[in-house]
Design an enzyme around this catalytic site. Structure first.
Site, PDB file in Angstrom:
ATOM      1  N   SER A 237       0.848  -1.185   0.000  1.00  0.00           N
ATOM      2  CA  SER A 237       0.000   0.000   0.000  1.00  0.00           C
ATOM      3  C   SER A 237       0.887   1.239   0.000  1.00  0.00           C
ATOM      4  O   SER A 237       2.110   1.135   0.081  1.00  0.00           O
ATOM      5  CB  SER A 237      -0.896  -0.004   1.235  1.00  0.00           C
ATOM      6  OG  SER A 237      -0.099   0.263   2.374  1.00  0.00           O
ATOM      7  N   LYS A 238       0.241   2.378  -0.071  1.00  0.00           N
ATOM      8  CA  LYS A 238       0.952   3.652  -0.154  1.00  0.00           C
ATOM      9  C   LYS A 238       1.986   3.829   0.948  1.00  0.00           C
ATOM     10  O   LYS A 238       2.998   4.488   0.761  1.00  0.00           O
ATOM     11  CB  LYS A 238      -0.058   4.794  -0.041  1.00  0.00           C
ATOM     12  CG  LYS A 238      -0.594   5.210  -1.376  1.00  0.00           C
ATOM     13  CD  LYS A 238      -1.300   6.533  -1.270  1.00  0.00           C
ATOM     14  CE  LYS A 238      -1.940   6.858  -2.593  1.00  0.00           C
ATOM     15  NZ  LYS A 238      -3.130   7.635  -2.462  1.00  0.00           N
TER      16      LYS A 238
END
Ligand code: GLU
Length: 471
Positions: A237-238
């Site tokens: 994820s980010k």
């Protein structure tokens, strides 16, 4: 039937690297089998789908070079077709109207949860005849008995019991068709032979197969590829860094490097790390994709990227480097030929962003010398060599590599110094840093005026330092 695969993103954000890997696997499978590759935009979620996202996905696909043979098809343009199929299901009694109120469904769910059962619709409306004029949803009549066997090309055989699947909604109260229905209609209408997608869809597969069978269609082959993890083992994820494909472009990654990196996430061929697209097409086999999730490794991506930067034609690197120079406020047209700069820097940068940073000095004066390099090389011992170099450089008629090199040789000889003792201070003076291409090339590309100006600045810097130390 000849092979046909598809990539079917929902346009609710940018193209994630996980999506790009799925797109690549589908593309490779089609190319390997001489088949076709379809791009389908699954934009039926009107609230979350955006035009920006569609454009971002198309841009990323183009950048990666994953060209499609058919599409992009938009599901929102195919509602008539979905309704036709839903009507067919209704007519054949394979689907039915349901008007169960929300409260009933909630009570049902709560009771099932309390009994530790899997929450599922109980088929209450199956036998009822509900008028089309009443608000209702349409549910697919799932078989009660038997099993659905998925021969997954990645995960092997997966068996689902029909009594675990409920009568899923295929059309909402507002008349819009749901994901499982649209995918089935499209995969069938578009002649998709191999569905390659993320394994978050595994549980949809038996439902889709049941709908296909109800419609008398042969299901495609399925391959569910595992997700990509971050370096800490949780889903990428980010928080782990860049996850959008275009962010990688912005960070100066070459598309072939990202593709090469992505293909190796979950697929291998011996110990090989580097694959051109042609080699991937030749060697890739969907059955060889790992069942287990693979972890993203930025270091490896950078290593692969550096390899492709080194391998590329300087003219291409220059073209790709240009916008990164622009991001630094530099117009490459106002300085040395960017192709020449790229040729000289190809060996030295892991990304185009880094290449731009280490090439800025060719185009503009820097504010300060890099402190470590200055400390080491711009000291009293460098005064004499730099003064002599400056004098000789200023006296040159032409400004070409060979003669510039000769100046360094002559000054080293006259001061009985090894060449490094002259070239390194000179490099730091002109480039601001201790690493640059060969000193002759560096001087030539920076140009006479800027070189002399920067040497003066270095001399002033050394003098100031010497004075400070004396006081
Ligand atoms: N649109 C779905 C998604 O983006 C993929 C559907 C599929 O591949 O069947 O997750």
């Amino acid at each position: 039937m000849s092979t046909k695969t598809r990539f079917a993103p929902s346009p609710t954000g940018y193209l994630h690297v996980g999506g790009a890997r799925t797109a690549l696997f589908s593309w490779l499978h089609a190319r390997k089998h001489g088949g076709k590759y379809v791009l389908r935009i699954e934009d039926t979620d009107l609230q979350r789908s955006t035009t920006e996202s569609i454009n971002a996905i198309l841009e990323a696909m183009t950048w990666l070079g994953l060209e499609y043979d058919e599409g992009p098809f938009y599901q929102t343009k195919r509602f008539d077709r979905y309704n036709e199929v839903i009507d067919e299901l209704l007519e054949k009694n394979l689907a039915y109207r349901c008007n169960c109120p929300k409260e009933r469904l909630e009570t049902l769910r709560e009771g099932q949860m309390a009994r530790k059962e899997k929450p599922r619709y109980d088929g209450h409306c199956r036998g009822l005849s509900i008028e089309a004029t009443e608000p209702h949803v349409i549910r697919f009549r799932n078989p009660d008995e038997g099993t659905v066997v998925v021969d997954d090309q990645v995960r092997g055989k997966i068996v689902f019991s029909n009594n675990e699947l409920d009568d899923l909604i295929v059309r909402r109260t507002d008349g819009s068709p749901t994901y499982n229905l649209t995918v089935v209609v499209d995969d069938s209408d578009m002649g998709i032979t191999d569905v390659i997608r993320g394994d978050d869809h595994v549980n949809n597969t038996p439902r889709q197969i049941n709908i296909l069978k109800a419609l008398g269609k042969e299901p495609p082959r399925y391959a569910h590829v595992p997700m990509i993890l971050g370096d800490d083992g949780s889903r990428l994820s980010k928080r782990h860094g860049a996850v959008s494909v275009m962010e990688y472009r912005n960070q100066g990654i070459l598309p072939e490097a990202l593709l090469n990196y992505l293909v190796r996430l979950g697929w291998s061929h011996g110990d090989e790390e580097l694959f051109t697209l042609d080699q991937m097409v030749e060697l890739f086999a969907i059955e060889d994709v790992n069942k287990a999730a693979s972890a993203f490794n930025t270091e490896k991506l950078l290593w692969i990227n550096q390899h492709y930067i080194k391998q590329s034609e300087p003219a291409r690197i220059a073209r790709l480097l240009s916008p990164h120079m622009g991001n630094l406020g530099i117009d490459p047209a106002e300085g040395p030929d960017l192709v020449e700069v790229a040729r000289q820097q190809q060996e030295r940068a892991k990304t185009l962003v880094e290449m731009a940073e280490i090439s800025a000095f060719f185009y503009r004066d820097f504010d300060e010398f890099e402190s470590k390099a200055a400390k080491k090389h711009l000291k009293a011992a460098a005064l004499e060599p730099l003064q002599q170099v400056r004098q000789k450089l200023a006296a040159l008629d032409s400004w070409v590599g060979e003669e510039l090199h000769q100046v360094v040789i002559d000054v080293s000889a006259s001061l009985s110094l090894n060449m490094g003792k002259v070239a390194q201070p000179l490099r730091v003076a002109v480039a601001g840093r201790a690493a640059s291409p060969g000193i002759d090339v560096t001087l030539e590309l920076v140009g006479r005026e800027a070189c002399l100006r920067r040497i003066d600045k270095a001399l002033a810097y050394i003098n100031h330092r010497v004075e400070e130390q004396a006081s």
